[in-house]
Scaffold this motif. Sequence first.
Motif, short mmCIF file in Angstrom:
data_model
loop_
_atom_site.label_atom_id
_atom_site.label_comp_id
_atom_site.label_asym_id
_atom_site.label_seq_id
_atom_site.Cartn_x
_atom_site.Cartn_y
_atom_site.Cartn_z
N SER A 421 -5.56 10.97 -5.17
CA SER A 421 -5.56 12.42 -5.01
C SER A 421 -4.83 12.82 -3.72
CB SER A 421 -6.99 12.95 -4.98
OG SER A 421 -7.75 12.33 -3.95
N SER A 422 -4.86 11.98 -2.71
CA SER A 422 -4.15 12.22 -1.45
C SER A 422 -3.85 10.88 -0.82
CB SER A 422 -4.98 13.08 -0.50
OG SER A 422 -6.18 12.40 -0.13
N TRP A 423 -2.94 10.87 0.16
CA TRP A 423 -2.62 9.60 0.77
C TRP A 423 -3.79 9.08 1.61
CZ3 TRP A 423 -2.67 8.05 5.78
CH2 TRP A 423 -2.65 9.02 6.79
N GLU A 424 -4.62 9.97 2.13
CA GLU A 424 -5.80 9.53 2.87
C GLU A 424 -6.79 8.81 1.96
OE1 GLU A 424 -4.07 13.04 5.08
OE2 GLU A 424 -4.59 12.57 3.01
N ALA A 425 -7.02 9.40 0.78
CA ALA A 425 -7.94 8.77 -0.17
C ALA A 425 -7.38 7.43 -0.66
CB ALA A 425 -8.20 9.69 -1.35
N ALA A 426 -6.07 7.37 -0.87
CA ALA A 426 -5.44 6.12 -1.30
C ALA A 426 -5.57 5.05 -0.21
CB ALA A 426 -3.98 6.37 -1.63
N TRP A 427 -5.38 5.44 1.04
CA TRP A 427 -5.49 4.47 2.12
C TRP A 427 -6.93 3.96 2.27
CZ3 TRP A 427 -2.90 1.19 4.88
CH2 TRP A 427 -3.46 0.64 6.03
N ASP A 428 -7.91 4.82 2.06
CA ASP A 428 -9.31 4.40 2.15
C ASP A 428 -9.65 3.35 1.11
OD1 ASP A 428 -9.74 6.10 4.27
OD2 ASP A 428 -10.50 7.75 3.04
N SER A 429 -8.96 3.38 -0.05
CA SER A 429 -9.20 2.35 -1.06
C SER A 429 -8.66 1.00 -0.63
CB SER A 429 -8.57 2.76 -2.39
OG SER A 429 -7.14 2.69 -2.32
N PHE A 430 -7.69 1.01 0.28
CA PHE A 430 -7.11 -0.25 0.78
C PHE A 430 -7.79 -0.71 2.06
CE2 PHE A 430 -4.06 -2.18 3.76
CZ PHE A 430 -3.72 -3.32 3.05
#
Length: 677
Positions: A421-430
């Motif tokens: 949904s956002s690059w912040e949410a994507a980074w949190d998954s990593f």
Amino acid sequence: MGDEKEDLCLVEEREAEMVAFAGSSEPYKRNGYFLNPILKNVHEIQEALPSPPQRRTISVAPFASSTVHFKGWACPQRQWGKWVEKLQPIYEDLWKKSGIFDAIKSSTYKIRREPSSILGAAAFWCEATNTFLFPWSEATITLEDVMILGGFPVTGEPLKKREAFEGDLQEMEKAMIAEHRKFNKTKWRKADQTLWTRQFMERDGDELEHIGFLSLWLSRYVFPRHPDGIVGQYVIPIAVRLSRGVRISIATAVLASLYRDLRILKDYLHKNGGGQEAAQLVLWAPFSILQMWLWERFVALRPEALNYVNSGEPRVGRWHDSTKKLELSFVISVMELPDSFQWRPYAISLDSWCMPSFYKEMGEWVCSGGSADDEFGSFARCLRPCELVGLDCIEQYLPHWVAMQFGLDQDIPDNVTRANSSWEAAWDSFDTAAKMLKFFAPPRLYESDVTERYSVWWKHNRVTCSNVVRVVAGPCMPLKMAKKSEKEMVSEKPGEDVEFLDHEDRKDLQNKDDFALVNIDNEKVCKRKGVKPLEITAQGGTHKKLKLSVKGWEKMKQNTKVSRKSKTEKKRRYLKDFAFDFAGNVHRETLDDFDGKEVDDFALNPIAFKEFGETTVHSGFRTKNRKEVIRLIGEDSQLEMQIKALKKEIAGIQAKLMNLESLQEEQSKSEVSSSDE
């Protein structure tokens, strides 16, 4: 207790019914090591897994090598190696701290492009799982590949910064932006990379030169963008952080760009196959990493002469300035063979190459903090499904679909919910900084297998989703002659299957401007430039081109060199040899009855053959009846199909042989080392 990290187990150990990946052995029970998440309930397969992509026919034409432009494939500048040598003694420790030392050294090597391998691999790409969906299994480029082949760090901070710079970092960013704007006042009115190198190399190794050096490296070798050949202002914040020893997860952004451009290239091939009328396609991802990945994995596609990797050199030095020209049909045939693929090429030791510590001689369980910058922490990140955050894209990373590439066993993979949904949410998954990662590091020579239920699931589900890849023939002439040649050809049915000539025949025709390969009704034809092909009119008025063999044309050319007769006599000899090649077993005495009629009125005019009856082609010479000629042509086509099948089988045997030799060499080295101990 609040400071304790949450444990996250990446690998599951359990007893299962296993089946050998290669071969048809019976199932057997043993303890397996599987990469999570694994689908537990086999009855939920259809609901849990993502909807499979629609089965499609992907056509790949040789024209695609001229219509697809790999702008992210940068060769080292003339002064680049000298600039690296100048700054390495000063900043080597800082580069190692930020994890970019191997990546900078790798940029000094030249990786030659082999477009047939890239196009062949892209035709098997599955955008639903970001994997290559081969007929025998799935494989993909992983973070492990980007880390080893590109030298990029996996762990570290995100590429994009959450907050603005403060203090010294802010001052350095402003100073570099001011330097960047000075290039707008030059006659080029842009920060040209060559001019940028000349300007910053003249400095005395100060911090601004270092940031300028990193900005050029990021713009040219890591994150190139449009317009080509300039240093972009978008890389300055990244360069400033790297200059202070900040570790950034560059590998995730590089892999995201590769996944994105592979999807774009796959769609491009699906729509037009890269034909001569196709629009130009520009790709910006560093496809040189994919080229090296193919060389590492497919033994049959490797260049014959490999470089010696000196101590301390990155693995990319193995492929420096190496190349191997391949036919697209050969590439596809190799990729369709399971025995030609190496699952763990980096676990096979190379002389003087420093193997990472997570390739263990004996398997063991490892616990590593998610924020650790050691090799085990990096390898743990490679095993975890997540979202990859790039400069301008977010791609899903699913390593549990290709567990055998990490030396683990393969079971049916479970679905992973997207977090894009956002690059912040994507980074949190990593990001796993708050977790303690637990995984099994398998022995480096461990032979992975698949579960019995995965074998059944693969045959009944995934293999039916794989694309049908076909090779479309194009002319063996310069691209500028393509349109002219196309106008000279007789009408061709749209959407018709086209095949390459056999490899040996194709070698005889390469680089000859006066030949073109066309296909009419699945018959391969060699057409001489400026000469219309002969036609036969069967019952009902259907016109078909007859095959003219390569040997026939070579015989004509040889006779032309020997003959010193007039132009008319040469054309007459061409026609006689062609008729002999066409008629098969016709006695050459019947060709001597050919009258002295002007050759141009007969040989170059297909209307002269319109009256193709039961017994004659023309009153000038006799041949067998039409049914016999068609029978001979049919037998010739069957023979070509048999030859093509045999060559494909030979390619598979060669790939198996090279793979076995590589494994035998590794086994002998292991025996020698164990005896020394």
